[in-house]
Design a protein around this motif. Structure first.
Motif, short mmCIF file in Angstrom:
data_model
loop_
_atom_site.label_atom_id
_atom_site.label_comp_id
_atom_site.label_asym_id
_atom_site.label_seq_id
_atom_site.Cartn_x
_atom_site.Cartn_y
_atom_site.Cartn_z
N ASP A 247 0.81 -1.22 0.00
CA ASP A 247 0.00 0.00 0.00
C ASP A 247 0.84 1.26 0.00
O ASP A 247 0.47 2.27 -0.61
CB ASP A 247 -0.92 0.03 1.23
CG ASP A 247 -1.92 -1.11 1.24
OD1 ASP A 247 -2.48 -1.42 0.17
OD2 ASP A 247 -2.13 -1.71 2.31
N LEU A 248 1.96 1.23 0.71
CA LEU A 248 2.77 2.42 0.93
C LEU A 248 4.25 2.08 0.81
O LEU A 248 4.66 0.98 1.16
CB LEU A 248 2.55 3.00 2.33
CG LEU A 248 1.11 3.23 2.80
CD1 LEU A 248 1.06 3.14 4.31
CD2 LEU A 248 0.64 4.59 2.35
N ILE A 249 5.04 3.04 0.32
CA ILE A 249 6.49 2.90 0.31
C ILE A 249 7.08 4.19 0.82
O ILE A 249 6.69 5.28 0.37
CB ILE A 249 7.02 2.61 -1.11
CG1 ILE A 249 6.48 1.29 -1.63
CG2 ILE A 249 8.54 2.61 -1.13
CD1 ILE A 249 6.86 1.00 -3.08
N SER A 250 7.98 4.11 1.78
CA SER A 250 8.70 5.30 2.21
C SER A 250 9.92 5.45 1.32
O SER A 250 10.73 4.53 1.20
CB SER A 250 9.10 5.19 3.68
OG SER A 250 10.03 4.15 3.88
N ILE A 369 17.86 19.59 -3.85
CA ILE A 369 16.99 19.09 -2.79
C ILE A 369 16.13 17.93 -3.28
O ILE A 369 15.63 17.93 -4.40
CB ILE A 369 16.05 20.22 -2.28
CG1 ILE A 369 16.87 21.41 -1.80
CG2 ILE A 369 15.12 19.71 -1.19
CD1 ILE A 369 17.72 21.13 -0.59
N MET A 370 15.94 16.94 -2.41
CA MET A 370 14.97 15.88 -2.66
C MET A 370 14.07 15.76 -1.43
O MET A 370 14.47 16.06 -0.31
CB MET A 370 15.65 14.54 -2.95
CG MET A 370 16.44 14.53 -4.23
SD MET A 370 16.84 12.86 -4.83
CE MET A 370 15.26 12.35 -5.49
N HIS A 371 12.82 15.33 -1.67
CA HIS A 371 11.86 15.16 -0.59
C HIS A 371 11.89 13.71 -0.10
O HIS A 371 12.15 12.78 -0.88
CB HIS A 371 10.44 15.48 -1.06
CG HIS A 371 10.28 16.88 -1.56
ND1 HIS A 371 10.54 17.98 -0.79
CD2 HIS A 371 9.88 17.34 -2.77
CE1 HIS A 371 10.31 19.07 -1.49
NE2 HIS A 371 9.91 18.71 -2.70
N TYR A 372 11.62 13.55 1.18
CA TYR A 372 11.42 12.22 1.76
C TYR A 372 9.99 12.13 2.26
O TYR A 372 9.46 13.06 2.86
CB TYR A 372 12.37 11.96 2.92
CG TYR A 372 12.00 10.71 3.70
CD1 TYR A 372 12.40 9.45 3.23
CD2 TYR A 372 11.22 10.77 4.84
CE1 TYR A 372 12.03 8.30 3.91
CE2 TYR A 372 10.85 9.62 5.53
CZ TYR A 372 11.26 8.39 5.06
OH TYR A 372 10.87 7.24 5.72
N GLY A 373 9.35 10.97 2.01
CA GLY A 373 8.00 10.79 2.51
C GLY A 373 7.41 9.47 2.06
O GLY A 373 8.12 8.49 1.86
N LEU A 374 6.10 9.47 1.85
CA LEU A 374 5.36 8.26 1.51
C LEU A 374 4.79 8.36 0.10
O LEU A 374 4.28 9.40 -0.32
CB LEU A 374 4.22 8.04 2.50
CG LEU A 374 4.61 7.49 3.87
CD1 LEU A 374 3.43 7.56 4.83
CD2 LEU A 374 5.11 6.05 3.75
N LEU A 375 4.88 7.24 -0.59
CA LEU A 375 4.24 7.07 -1.89
C LEU A 375 3.07 6.12 -1.69
O LEU A 375 3.24 5.05 -1.11
CB LEU A 375 5.26 6.48 -2.89
CG LEU A 375 4.79 6.16 -4.30
CD1 LEU A 375 4.34 7.43 -5.02
CD2 LEU A 375 5.91 5.49 -5.08
N TYR A 376 1.87 6.51 -2.14
CA TYR A 376 0.68 5.69 -1.93
C TYR A 376 -0.23 5.79 -3.13
O TYR A 376 -0.05 6.66 -3.99
CB TYR A 376 -0.03 6.09 -0.62
CG TYR A 376 -0.57 7.50 -0.56
CD1 TYR A 376 -1.92 7.76 -0.78
CD2 TYR A 376 0.26 8.58 -0.26
CE1 TYR A 376 -2.43 9.06 -0.71
CE2 TYR A 376 -0.23 9.86 -0.18
CZ TYR A 376 -1.57 10.10 -0.41
OH TYR A 376 -2.07 11.38 -0.33
N PRO A 377 -1.25 4.92 -3.27
CA PRO A 377 -2.02 4.83 -4.51
C PRO A 377 -2.81 6.09 -4.82
O PRO A 377 -3.26 6.81 -3.93
CB PRO A 377 -2.97 3.64 -4.26
CG PRO A 377 -2.34 2.87 -3.15
CD PRO A 377 -1.63 3.86 -2.31
#
Length: 432
Positions: A247-250, A369-377
């Motif tokens: 469902d999610l990938i950090s 710069i790059m962002h860090y977070g969650l990828l979701y549907p």
């Protein structure tokens, strides 16, 4: 260790089985193989029965396979095998990836070979030998009178019938998995599950730390960790089908990069750095200028977009820096840099991924710069949206989150509001 002494005939049969050659129960000495199978059943039962510490799991698995196992090996129960001693890869380090379960099933070999275009690459993905992959596919084709692959020295390619078969098989597998997920959801007494994909390069530690901070307050959501591989083909397939197995990938991402594939929740922004082998003189520096990097070889992603391209543009202004193109990141990339002495432009969150590499800050002439977070549907379910909202609140990104599934259903607000970095993240990026 029980069941470790076998006859020369049995050892020969084990060797032939590992190479993909057939072994018959009618052969002399097969009784020893039968004993190994029985012992494997006992060890497997203990492995799958309740919780074990990582040390005990490692000990049991070494007993099962009857040879030393790489210390970094991880196993997620339940685990299935036929008799254990054929569980190995070419380095002797046993691993389990996304496929999990019994990797002798024909469907796994067919799909892996179709995706990679090579029996050898399919074997690497499934962590079995190339002859074993070939044996599985050849047996399947012979049994059903099919020719799924055209073989050549350059690799394998699906026939027309093979393409149709793999497409149908993938659809059936996904339908079965969805049926299983629905049944699991109905049997959890109203507790919904969100599956976070984790791997060596995407460990999800920050997400787990945030979720643990709110322990006991989100009893309507269960967070489940799903092991993923790090090779580019497999991870791209997982991302394309977010919401099915995972469902999610950090992960780390550029703004807008995944817009056509999924939603993103940016939790932080960080400048790119450089990974340096510990025995390199630059590893002792706190910060580096681009001039400091002259005379080095630096591995960097091929030009595609975003922060890596900005870094490449700046580095190319220094002819004495030798830039080496790479297609993707995986653990082999880090190993190669550690051995060769090459530097690497990594994702910022990968500090500590490899013990022989250290991340050093770079004074870029402009923000990289790059962002860090969650990828979701894109079509996230209410439970996924509730989880995203809760993580956003725990990170201080929102003040009044939809913290339960019921509140998400009741809300009339467009949930896309939390898909990108908040204003405070954008301001931080401007000051980097």
């Amino acid at each position: 260790m029980a069941g470790t002494m076998v006859s020369t005939q049995a050892e020969d049969m084990l060797t032939r089985d590992r190479s993909g050659a057939p072994v018959s129960p009618t052969e002399p000495g097969y009784e020893a193989i039968a004993a190994i199978i029985e012992h494997a059943k006992q060890v497997r039962a203990e492995l799958n029965a309740g919780y074990h510490t990582p040390e005990r799991t490692h000990e049991l698995f070494e007993e099962l396979v009857s040879h030393p196992v790489d210390p970094t090996f991880r196993l997620n129960a339940p685990f299935r095998t036929d008799f254990g001693r054929n569980e190995h890869d070419t380095q002797g380090a046993v691993k389990r990836g996304r496929e999990g379960g019994d990797h002798t099933e024909y469907g796994h070999a067919d799909r892996a070979a179709a995706q990679t275009g090579s029996f050898a690459k399919a074997g690497h993905r499934l962590h079995i030998s190339t002859p074993a992959v070939a044996k599985q596919i050849n047996t399947f084709e012979k049994e059903y009178g099919l020719t799924l692959f055209d073989r050549s020295r350059s690799g394998v390619q699906l026939t027309k019938a093979g393409k149709e078969f793999v497409e149908d098989a993938q659809m059936i597998v996904r339908q079965c998995e969805e049926s299983l997920r629905r049944a699991q959801r109905r049997s959890t007494d109203g507790i919904a599950t969100v599956r976070l994909g984790v791997s060596i390069l995407r460990p999800g530690r920050r997400i787990l730390d945030l979720w643990q901070r709110d322990a006991g307050k989100h009893t309507d959501i269960r967070l489940e960790l799903v092991s993923m591989p790090d090779d580019s083909e497999a991870i791209n397939d997982i991302i394309t089908h977010l919401g099915e197995d995972v469902d999610l990938i950090s992960t780390v991402f550029d703004t807008g990069y995944w817009d056509d594939t999924g939603n993103t929740l940016a939790l932080d922004s960080e400048p790119l750095c450089v990974a340096v082998p510990r025995n390199h003189a630059l590893a002792r520096r706190a910060r580096l200028t681009l001039k400091d990097l002259e005379g080095t070889r630096i591995r960097i992603l091929k030009r595609h977009r975003g922060a890596n391209d900005t870094a490449r543009d700046l580095l190319e202004q220094y002819p004495a820096i030798d830039l080496i193109d790479i297609d993707h990141y995986d653990l082999d990339t880090f190993n190669d840099c550690a051995e060769s002495g090459d530097l690497l432009i990594p994702e910022p969150v990968w500090a500590g991924i490899h013990p022989q590499l250290v991340n050093v800050a770079v004074d870029w002439p402009e923000p990289v710069i790059m962002h860090y977070g969650l990828l979701y549907p894109l079509d996230a379910t209410p439970v996924i949206r509730a989880f995203i909202s809760r993580i956003a609140a725990l990170s201080g990104l929102t003040d009044s989150p939809h913290s339960t599934i019921q509140e998400v259903f009741a809300s009339a607000l467009p949930f896309g509001d939390v898909r990108t970095a908040p204003e405070r993240t954008n301001r931080a990026a401007e000051h980097q």
